[in-house]
Design an enzyme around this catalytic site. Structure first.
Site, PDB file in Angstrom:
ATOM      1  N   ARG A   2       0.808  -1.227   0.000  1.00  0.00           N
ATOM      2  CA  ARG A   2       0.000   0.000   0.000  1.00  0.00           C
ATOM      3  C   ARG A   2       0.838   1.272   0.000  1.00  0.00           C
ATOM      4  O   ARG A   2       0.384   2.316   0.464  1.00  0.00           O
ATOM      5  CB  ARG A   2      -0.979   0.021   1.170  1.00  0.00           C
ATOM      6  N   GLU A  42      -5.703  16.673 -11.341  1.00  0.00           N
ATOM      7  CA  GLU A  42      -6.386  16.886 -12.612  1.00  0.00           C
ATOM      8  C   GLU A  42      -7.870  17.168 -12.442  1.00  0.00           C
ATOM      9  O   GLU A  42      -8.709  16.613 -13.154  1.00  0.00           O
ATOM     10  CB  GLU A  42      -6.170  15.680 -13.543  1.00  0.00           C
ATOM     11  N   LYS A  73       5.511  22.557 -16.467  1.00  0.00           N
ATOM     12  CA  LYS A  73       4.736  21.483 -15.852  1.00  0.00           C
ATOM     13  C   LYS A  73       4.572  21.717 -14.352  1.00  0.00           C
ATOM     14  O   LYS A  73       3.500  21.475 -13.783  1.00  0.00           O
ATOM     15  CB  LYS A  73       5.392  20.130 -16.123  1.00  0.00           C
ATOM     16  N   HIS A  80       5.080   7.538 -28.514  1.00  0.00           N
ATOM     17  CA  HIS A  80       4.141   8.468 -27.895  1.00  0.00           C
ATOM     18  C   HIS A  80       4.390   9.918 -28.344  1.00  0.00           C
ATOM     19  O   HIS A  80       3.461  10.627 -28.718  1.00  0.00           O
ATOM     20  CB  HIS A  80       4.257   8.353 -26.375  1.00  0.00           C
ATOM     21  N   ARG A 127      -5.053  21.214 -14.727  1.00  0.00           N
ATOM     22  CA  ARG A 127      -4.043  20.254 -15.178  1.00  0.00           C
ATOM     23  C   ARG A 127      -4.384  19.647 -16.536  1.00  0.00           C
ATOM     24  O   ARG A 127      -3.500  19.141 -17.225  1.00  0.00           O
ATOM     25  CB  ARG A 127      -3.889  19.141 -14.127  1.00  0.00           C
ATOM     26  N   HIS A 144      -3.270  15.245 -26.677  1.00  0.00           N
ATOM     27  CA  HIS A 144      -3.238  13.856 -26.207  1.00  0.00           C
ATOM     28  C   HIS A 144      -4.495  13.050 -26.506  1.00  0.00           C
ATOM     29  O   HIS A 144      -4.426  11.837 -26.574  1.00  0.00           O
ATOM     30  CB  HIS A 144      -2.934  13.812 -24.706  1.00  0.00           C
ATOM     31  N   ASN A 187      -2.890  17.863 -21.342  1.00  0.00           N
ATOM     32  CA  ASN A 187      -3.362  16.876 -22.316  1.00  0.00           C
ATOM     33  C   ASN A 187      -3.460  17.457 -23.724  1.00  0.00           C
ATOM     34  O   ASN A 187      -4.002  16.809 -24.613  1.00  0.00           O
ATOM     35  CB  ASN A 187      -4.720  16.327 -21.886  1.00  0.00           C
ATOM     36  N   HIS A 238      -3.573   9.615 -28.085  1.00  0.00           N
ATOM     37  CA  HIS A 238      -3.920   8.301 -27.524  1.00  0.00           C
ATOM     38  C   HIS A 238      -4.708   7.471 -28.535  1.00  0.00           C
ATOM     39  O   HIS A 238      -4.515   6.264 -28.642  1.00  0.00           O
ATOM     40  CB  HIS A 238      -4.725   8.456 -26.232  1.00  0.00           C
ATOM     41  N   LYS A 247       1.734  11.128 -12.049  1.00  0.00           N
ATOM     42  CA  LYS A 247       0.833  10.168 -12.696  1.00  0.00           C
ATOM     43  C   LYS A 247       1.554   8.852 -12.924  1.00  0.00           C
ATOM     44  O   LYS A 247       2.685   8.827 -13.394  1.00  0.00           O
ATOM     45  CB  LYS A 247       0.357  10.708 -14.044  1.00  0.00           C
ATOM     46  N   GLU A 271       6.627  16.345 -26.847  1.00  0.00           N
ATOM     47  CA  GLU A 271       6.219  16.900 -25.548  1.00  0.00           C
ATOM     48  C   GLU A 271       6.877  18.264 -25.285  1.00  0.00           C
ATOM     49  O   GLU A 271       6.303  19.103 -24.585  1.00  0.00           O
ATOM     50  CB  GLU A 271       6.549  15.928 -24.400  1.00  0.00           C
TER      51      GLU A 271
END
Lengths: 356, 356
Positions: free
Chosen positions: A109, A225, A215, A253, A229, A236, A233, A240, A131, A173
């Site tokens: 955990r 997010e 960033k 990517h 935030r 993106h 994206n 994606h 993330k 990016e």
């Protein structure tokens, strides 16, 4: 050498500069390195002054962002006898950072994670902001957590051995960061694309630092997010869909993001949100100088994949950024200023995706 | 009907009483029920006034607390088109709660979860406090998160159809709660073990409420198990070792916990920490009246498993509560008062585990 503070629920620093890997402080508690079989032989040695267990090595590439690999990594952490006071040190690109961050979130955990990104893409983007994710058959990054690291060390010397295609891809990016929050960065890169691609450490330290600053500003304001935030994206939702339709790992990517940026700029121009009509062409020229496709058609040609519009549209409708099934887009007003939450009608999307 | 507030990073309420399932408020956003093939046919209907997608049904039992099942659940959430505004409603026992809580933590980096526990064990323990987990081959609950639910609804009517063995097993955690923080609860149960096992709704509402109150006090003070929360592990270092050595699912968790409690009491007596020397016998008598094994030897006899001391000791050394390889134990001073972090020497542990 630069150091940038990230103000998250758990504050930490991103260190950027050449040679950092040999200077890492010993993490608290037992430490395990996670890396891939490309990066480990090149750079694991530089961490040899740290006390660590045998490194956990996974195959390079997007296929390792899987549930099966995640389970294997967690099992190896247990086999190494790591307890809750342990630290996972993720040495590699975005796949290693996403996988390692998620493993550290889940193992007992939650144990500590330190990111040592070794690709341009992971330095400017995925290693910062917390993330983590693996892919599901149904979509990219559909399973993950928010896990802030203890620290990030971006040693730009590692970019010297990066394959040129991977370095190019990272600029997807970089250009995104410039469009979101640093208009001057576009101008700064335009005259020195050759130094960029030659891996000049000074140039790359400056670029990484400026992107991380963009960033840091965004994630410090919105860690999970909830709102702002989303600007990260930019490009993106398209990217994606492109990656998913082509099959994960087929199109890098950053290359998909580069094309996604152009699509987002074109969409902004179509709905007259974009104030600077020269921007799509200017970004296209810059991508071309960096050896990246300047638009979706060029990506189709290079990849030999038809990337059919209906398949792309279907993939977008499940994108996790969509609210109740209707995808939302980040669009550009002008370099350095974006609009985070724009709907686009199906007809416009279809026309953007249609081969010319 | 009782309602208990949990003061976590995200505060929520535990509702306890008969008939609650038919009164659940509609969750915000799209909702999916996760249940198992034993519970769903019995109780999914009671949720039929809610708007939900087709339920996700997994096989009953500990084997579903696996990575493979977790991946399947996440895939089905994606197939149901659930987005970030969604809610997972976990209807079932501890396995469903642990698995569903973890799936909700991970799906798109976090959606809401509502727990509807349907076993005594999950009502008094696992549904409250935010721990989620699946098992690894190397150990129980080694992969998980802390995920606070939006709410918990414990409908004690569902205990009416619980197999008697599962109801008995739940009393392992009930006695644990009493030993940790409610000495009067022991006295309250002792004269009415028959009503307990007959599933009397009033008696069970009182028991669940008192146990949740103990747990609420502990987890409100220490959400992420930095310190005080460890007391909830009373008996669990032994219990996890017993479950692992027997093979997950062979010995019910609550039965293992009951025996773990007795071992912890015996250990406390050995090192003269236990102030009340009659307590091990008293707890043994109560366990017997509830149809649970009164000690490790009786568990060996009933289960037909030798539970060899060296295997148990090896399993304990990897227990996630261990600090740097040496397991720590929660021990009892007197009913209602425990000592959270005691080492025990290997020789003493071995003698406790040796068949008499």
């Amino acid at each position: 050498m630069a150091q940038i503070a990230i103000e998250a629920s758990r504050p930490y620093a991103v260190h950027i500069g050449p040679g950092l890997l040999t200077e890492l402080p010993q993490p608290d508690g037992p430490t395990v390195i996670l890396s891939d079989s490309t990066v480990a032989p090149l750079y694991a040695d530089r961490l040899s002054n740290l006390r660590t267990s045998d490194p956990i090595i996974v195959p390079p590439g997007e296929d390792s962002k899987s549930f099966a690999t995640l389970e294997r990594v967690l099992g190896e952490l247990a086999n190494a006898g790591l307890d809750r006071s342990g630290t996972l040190l993720a040495l590699g690109g975005g796949v290693i950072g996403d996988l390692g961050g998620l493993a550290a979130s889940l193992y007992m955990r939650g144990i500590e994670v330190i990111h040592c990104p070794t690709t341009l893409l992971s330095m400017v983007d995925s290693s910062v902001g917390g993330k983590t994710a693996v892919n599901l058959a149904s979509g990219k990054n559909l399973a993950g957590t928010f896990k802030q690291p203890q620290a990030v060390y971006a040693d730009v010397e590692t970019l010297g051995t990066l394959e040129i295609e991977e370095l190019r891809s990272g600029f997807g990016e970089v250009i995104k960061s410039a469009l979101i929050g640093d208009a001057d960065l576009l101008e700064w890169i335009e005259p020195q694309t050759e130094a960029c691609l030659a891996g000049d450490p000074e140039v790359l330290t400056e670029i990484v630092t400026r992107c991380v600053r963009v960033k840091a500003r965004v994630v410090s304001a919105d860690e999970r997010e909830a709102g702002r935030r989303k600007v990260l994206n930019l490009g993106h939702t398209f990217a994606h869909a492109i990656e998913q339709v082509a099959g994960y790992g087929e199109i890098p990517h950053g290359v998909a993001v580069a094309v996604g940026l152009v699509l987002a700029l074109e969409a902004g121009a179509e709905i007259q949100l974009l104030e600077d009509s020269s921007l799509p062409g200017r970004v296209g020229d810059l991508l071309e100088k960096l050896g990246l496709p300047r638009n979706l058609d060029e990506l189709r040609e290079r990849s030999g994949n038809s990337l059919a519009p209906p398949a792309l549209q279907r993939a977008m409708s499940l994108d996790k950024k969509s609210a109740q099934g209707s995808p939302r887009f980040v669009l550009v007003r002008r370099a350095g200023s974006v609009e985070p939450d724009s709907p686009l009608n199906e007809g416009l999307i279809e026309s953007l995706l249609t081969p010319r």
